[in-house]
Design a protein around this motif. Structure first.
Motif, PDB file in Angstrom:
ATOM      1  N   MET A  41      38.894  35.090  51.569  1.00 28.81           N
ATOM      2  CA  MET A  41      39.959  34.100  51.445  1.00 28.81           C
ATOM      3  C   MET A  41      40.759  34.086  52.753  1.00 28.81           C
ATOM      4  SD  MET A  41      39.402  33.235  48.323  1.00 28.81           S
ATOM      5  CE  MET A  41      40.701  32.548  47.356  1.00 28.81           C
ATOM      6  N   ASP A  42      41.697  33.151  52.841  1.00 27.35           N
ATOM      7  CA  ASP A  42      42.633  33.122  53.958  1.00 27.35           C
ATOM      8  C   ASP A  42      43.447  34.419  53.908  1.00 27.35           C
ATOM      9  OD1 ASP A  42      45.019  32.825  55.453  1.00 27.35           O
ATOM     10  OD2 ASP A  42      44.934  30.656  55.259  1.00 27.35           O
ATOM     11  N   LYS A  43      43.299  35.243  54.908  1.00 29.40           N
ATOM     12  CA  LYS A  43      43.909  36.584  54.904  1.00 29.40           C
ATOM     13  C   LYS A  43      45.438  36.559  54.957  1.00 29.40           C
ATOM     14  CE  LYS A  43      39.823  38.604  55.376  1.00 29.40           C
ATOM     15  NZ  LYS A  43      39.007  38.282  54.258  1.00 29.40           N
ATOM     16  N   ARG A  44      46.022  35.456  55.411  1.00 29.50           N
ATOM     17  CA  ARG A  44      47.495  35.370  55.445  1.00 29.50           C
ATOM     18  C   ARG A  44      48.073  34.981  54.095  1.00 29.50           C
ATOM     19  NH1 ARG A  44      51.339  33.689  59.200  1.00 29.50           N
ATOM     20  NH2 ARG A  44      51.561  31.945  57.810  1.00 29.50           N
ATOM     21  N   HIS A  45      47.357  34.186  53.327  1.00 31.49           N
ATOM     22  CA  HIS A  45      47.920  33.606  52.105  1.00 31.49           C
ATOM     23  C   HIS A  45      47.334  34.183  50.816  1.00 31.49           C
ATOM     24  CE1 HIS A  45      50.258  30.547  54.221  1.00 31.49           C
ATOM     25  NE2 HIS A  45      49.253  30.526  55.074  1.00 31.49           N
ATOM     26  N   TRP A  46      46.388  35.087  50.937  1.00 38.63           N
ATOM     27  CA  TRP A  46      45.768  35.688  49.754  1.00 38.63           C
ATOM     28  C   TRP A  46      45.702  37.199  49.914  1.00 38.63           C
ATOM     29  CZ3 TRP A  46      43.897  33.106  45.403  1.00 38.63           C
ATOM     30  CH2 TRP A  46      43.971  31.710  45.466  1.00 38.63           C
ATOM     31  N   ILE A  47      45.826  37.901  48.781  1.00 50.12           N
ATOM     32  CA  ILE A  47      45.668  39.354  48.755  1.00 50.12           C
ATOM     33  C   ILE A  47      44.598  39.709  47.724  1.00 50.12           C
ATOM     34  CG2 ILE A  47      48.001  39.923  49.541  1.00 50.12           C
ATOM     35  CD1 ILE A  47      48.743  40.410  46.557  1.00 50.12           C
ATOM     36  N   THR A  48      44.033  40.894  47.886  1.00 53.21           N
ATOM     37  CA  THR A  48      43.068  41.423  46.932  1.00 53.21           C
ATOM     38  C   THR A  48      43.641  42.689  46.325  1.00 53.21           C
ATOM     39  OG1 THR A  48      41.182  40.511  48.119  1.00 53.21           O
ATOM     40  CG2 THR A  48      40.737  42.364  46.660  1.00 53.21           C
ATOM     41  N   LEU A  49      43.618  42.764  44.991  1.00 53.28           N
ATOM     42  CA  LEU A  49      44.034  43.959  44.269  1.00 53.28           C
ATOM     43  C   LEU A  49      42.790  44.722  43.846  1.00 53.28           C
ATOM     44  CD1 LEU A  49      46.709  42.467  41.817  1.00 53.28           C
ATOM     45  CD2 LEU A  49      47.012  43.217  44.187  1.00 53.28           C
ATOM     46  N   ALA A  50      42.819  46.042  43.998  1.00 55.85           N
ATOM     47  CA  ALA A  50      41.737  46.916  43.561  1.00 55.85           C
ATOM     48  C   ALA A  50      42.343  47.984  42.642  1.00 55.85           C
ATOM     49  CB  ALA A  50      41.067  47.563  44.764  1.00 55.85           C
ATOM     50  N   PRO A  51      41.527  48.607  41.813  1.00 61.95           N
ATOM     51  CA  PRO A  51      42.051  49.650  40.927  1.00 61.95           C
ATOM     52  C   PRO A  51      42.703  50.788  41.717  1.00 61.95           C
ATOM     53  CG  PRO A  51      39.780  49.095  40.366  1.00 61.95           C
ATOM     54  CD  PRO A  51      40.094  48.407  41.653  1.00 61.95           C
ATOM     55  N   GLY A  52      43.692  51.414  41.095  1.00 62.15           N
ATOM     56  CA  GLY A  52      44.350  52.557  41.712  1.00 62.15           C
ATOM     57  C   GLY A  52      45.694  52.835  41.083  1.00 62.15           C
ATOM     58  N   ASP A  53      46.236  53.987  41.397  1.00 63.65           N
ATOM     59  CA  ASP A  53      47.499  54.431  40.796  1.00 63.65           C
ATOM     60  C   ASP A  53      48.716  53.668  41.291  1.00 63.65           C
ATOM     61  OD1 ASP A  53      46.114  56.323  39.315  1.00 63.65           O
ATOM     62  OD2 ASP A  53      46.415  57.919  40.798  1.00 63.65           O
ATOM     63  N   GLY A  54      48.607  52.943  42.404  1.00 61.66           N
ATOM     64  CA  GLY A  54      49.745  52.210  42.947  1.00 61.66           C
ATOM     65  C   GLY A  54      50.072  50.924  42.206  1.00 61.66           C
ATOM     66  N   LEU A  55      49.172  50.486  41.302  1.00 57.98           N
ATOM     67  CA  LEU A  55      49.411  49.262  40.526  1.00 57.98           C
ATOM     68  C   LEU A  55      49.783  49.614  39.102  1.00 57.98           C
ATOM     69  CD1 LEU A  55      46.354  47.053  41.579  1.00 57.98           C
ATOM     70  CD2 LEU A  55      48.680  46.978  42.481  1.00 57.98           C
ATOM     71  N   ASP A  56      50.716  48.841  38.540  1.00 59.61           N
ATOM     72  CA  ASP A  56      51.014  48.975  37.122  1.00 59.61           C
ATOM     73  C   ASP A  56      50.993  47.582  36.482  1.00 59.61           C
ATOM     74  OD1 ASP A  56      53.568  47.725  37.457  1.00 59.61           O
ATOM     75  OD2 ASP A  56      54.506  49.659  37.828  1.00 59.61           O
ATOM     76  N   GLU A  57      51.075  47.546  35.183  1.00 54.09           N
ATOM     77  CA  GLU A  57      50.949  46.291  34.446  1.00 54.09           C
ATOM     78  C   GLU A  57      51.998  45.265  34.859  1.00 54.09           C
ATOM     79  OE1 GLU A  57      50.798  44.844  29.790  1.00 54.09           O
ATOM     80  OE2 GLU A  57      50.166  46.867  30.309  1.00 54.09           O
ATOM     81  N   THR A  58      53.228  45.687  34.996  1.00 52.09           N
ATOM     82  CA  THR A  58      54.305  44.766  35.365  1.00 52.09           C
ATOM     83  C   THR A  58      54.072  44.165  36.745  1.00 52.09           C
ATOM     84  OG1 THR A  58      55.867  45.973  33.980  1.00 52.09           O
ATOM     85  CG2 THR A  58      56.800  44.552  35.683  1.00 52.09           C
ATOM     86  N   MET A  59      53.629  44.981  37.693  1.00 57.79           N
ATOM     87  CA  MET A  59      53.378  44.476  39.036  1.00 57.79           C
ATOM     88  C   MET A  59      52.270  43.428  39.017  1.00 57.79           C
ATOM     89  SD  MET A  59      52.198  46.423  42.512  1.00 57.79           S
ATOM     90  CE  MET A  59      53.814  47.081  42.856  1.00 57.79           C
TER      91      MET A  59
END
Length: 128
Positions: free
Chosen positions: A77-95
């Motif tokens: 994707m456009d690297k400035r306007h899109w992000i990719t989330l991957a599994p890990g401890d830094g993410l929670d449901e609310t985020m």
């Protein structure tokens, strides 16, 4: 957050938003969520790992990439306007819920006013 939960929270949140449709334009292994025909979420796997691509304002996305190992510039994707989330401890449901909703809001804000789902709902129900 594990990969299955990442996808589950993303899907549940996306489908709860107004005017969302689920599509599979890239094949059975990827699910795309669109609002008024414009993509705001891609849920897929990369080398067997569940990932989620989301639209994100550039300063916010850059800060997330800098601060969280689970967030990287948007894959394919456009690297400035899109992000990719991957599994890990830094993410929670609310985020994840907040990031999906923010992605939807960014796409809706870019639509012509007459096509925005919330503006259309207000026009048909002026007292809301």
């Amino acid at each position: 957050m594990d990969g299955a939960t990442l996808h589950e929270v993303t899907v549940r949140t996306a489908l709860a938003l107004p005017a969302v449709e689920e599509t599979q334009p890239f094949g059975a292994d990827s699910v795309v969520y669109k609002v008024v025909g414009r993509m705001f979420v891609l849920a897929t796997e990369l080398r067997g790992v569940p990932i989620v691509n989301l639209k994100c304002a550039p300063p916010h996305g850059a800060a997330l990439v800098r601060d969280l190992a689970e967030v990287s510039p948007g894959w394919h994707m456009d690297k400035r306007h899109w992000i990719t989330l991957a599994p890990g401890d830094g993410l929670d449901e609310t985020m994840v819920e907040d990031l999906v909703a923010n992605s939807w809001e960014l796409v809706v804000a870019g639509l012509p006013r007459a096509r925005r789902p919330l503006d259309a709902a207000r026009r048909s129900n002026p007292g809301a």
